[in-house]
Write an enzyme that holds these catalytic residues in place. Structure first.
Site, PDB file in Angstrom:
ATOM      1  CB  SER A  90      -0.960  -0.042   1.191  1.00  9.93           C
ATOM      2  OG  SER A  90      -2.004   0.908   1.032  1.00  9.93           O
ATOM      3  CG  ASP A 125      -6.631  -3.024  -3.835  1.00  6.76           C
ATOM      4  OD1 ASP A 125      -7.287  -2.023  -3.480  1.00  6.76           O
ATOM      5  OD2 ASP A 125      -5.403  -3.132  -3.687  1.00  6.76           O
ATOM      6  CG  HIS A 127      -5.722  -2.216  -0.114  1.00  3.14           C
ATOM      7  ND1 HIS A 127      -4.845  -2.089  -1.164  1.00  3.14           N
ATOM      8  CD2 HIS A 127      -5.234  -1.419   0.877  1.00  3.14           C
ATOM      9  CE1 HIS A 127      -3.888  -1.243  -0.833  1.00  3.14           C
ATOM     10  NE2 HIS A 127      -4.080  -0.835   0.400  1.00  3.14           N
TER      11      HIS A 127
END
Length: 321
Positions: free
Chosen positions: A166, A261, A293
């Site tokens: 991320s 995601d 995610h």
């Protein structure tokens, strides 16, 4: 006397990450818990915390597999950058501590999990600056006389990997770009692993076209973390806006994306554009079906998480291209 009612007023609410009160207090909804370093009996990985910069108080957690087959053979070094939207989580959280134990145990590497200062207390680009400071600290061990004995004795600085998920994937990418421009004496970066990287852009693509509310939140989070940004086509968040994409400082890249995601399409787009950029390396991409995610941190023992872990381990153990 201060007005307690006024002080308790929320001026920014970025649920599910954090909120900020009028008096300046920051309350994080999650990602604030920490655990101490340990000798993990499940993975046989030992960890300890080290100081990187006394000036800023920046530190890191170092991981070492204890069941070394040959203590005279140096191990690849993995530098990991945690996620959390630049605003939550820490290198010392249970989530990342457990993940690094597993990753180090499976891949048989030494790892440095970087702690960097977060927004809003320290807005971007502080996290990038801290991450580069950590890499310079790593490089200080290249002659075997750095401050950390594990790195001096056992880390192969000629075979280094950057990785992150991320926001940490975003940082790992930018550290590899900076390494491509500036290098680090005594360090050779073999590859970078971008797990669900936080890349974005002002123009909606793919599944983003149907997710206007989620898009608004992602953009709001970015501008909150980086108040002086030029926007969502700032090269810090949109790698395609960088005319020097081909300057990536490694020869191998692995990108991991999740089918559900919202950042998935950005990962695929970066994959395609990197191949077209003139960069002389090999890029791979792995998509996890039916996953959202950073699913691998939420359900680390699931089948898809184990498959992704196996792919990352294989990527690292392939060695230099």
């Amino acid at each position: 006397m201060a007005d307690s009612t006024n002080a308790a007023e929320v001026v920014h609410d970025l649920f599910p990450f954090l909120r900020i009160f009028k008096d300046g207090r920051v309350e994080r909804y999650k990602g604030a818990d920490t655990v101490p370093p340990s000798l993990d009996p499940k993975t046989n990985v030992e960890s300890k915390d080290v100081m990187i910069s006394p000036e800023t108080g920046q530190s890191a957690r170092v991981y070492l597999p204890t069941n070394l087959q040959n203590p005279n053979i140096k191990l690849p070094l993995l530098v990991y950058f945690h996620g959390g939207g630049f605003v939550i989580e820490t290198a010392f959280s249970p989530t990342y501590h457990n993940y690094l134990n597993t990753l180090v145990g499976e891949s048989n590497v030494i790892a440095v999990s970087v702690e960097y200062r977060r927004a809003p207390e320290e807005p971007l680009p502080t996290a990038y600056d801290d991450s580069w400071t950590a890499l310079k600290w790593v490089a200080s061990h290249s002659n075997g006389n750095g401050p950390e004995d594990w790195l001096n004795r056992l880390a192969d600085l000629g075979n280094v990997y950057f990785a992150g998920d991320s926001a940490g994937g975003n940082i790992a990418y930018h550290m590899c770009m900076r390494y491509g421009r500036e290098k680090l004496e005594g360090v050779e970066v073999s590859g970078v692993v971008l797990i669900h990287p936080y890349f974005w852009g002002s123009e909606a693509i793919g599944s983003e076209l149907k997710e206007s509310i989620k898009r608004q939140f992602i953009e709001k989070l970015w501008r909150f973390a980086y108040p002086t940004t030029s926007g969502c086509d700032d090269p810090w968040i949109n790698p395609l806006a960088d005319p020097n994409m081909a300057g990536l400082g490694c020869s191998r890249v692995l990108i991991c994306v999740g089918e559900k995601d919202l950042l998935r399409d950005r990962g695929w787009l970066y994959y395609e554009k990197l191949k077209e950029s003139g960069w002389r390396g090999v890029v791979e991409i792995m998509e996890s079906k039916e996953e959202d995610h950073v699913f691998h941190l939420i359900k680390p023992t699931g089948e898809n998480a184990e498959a992704m872990l196996k792919k990352i381990v294989s990527f690292i153990n392939q060695g230099k291209a």
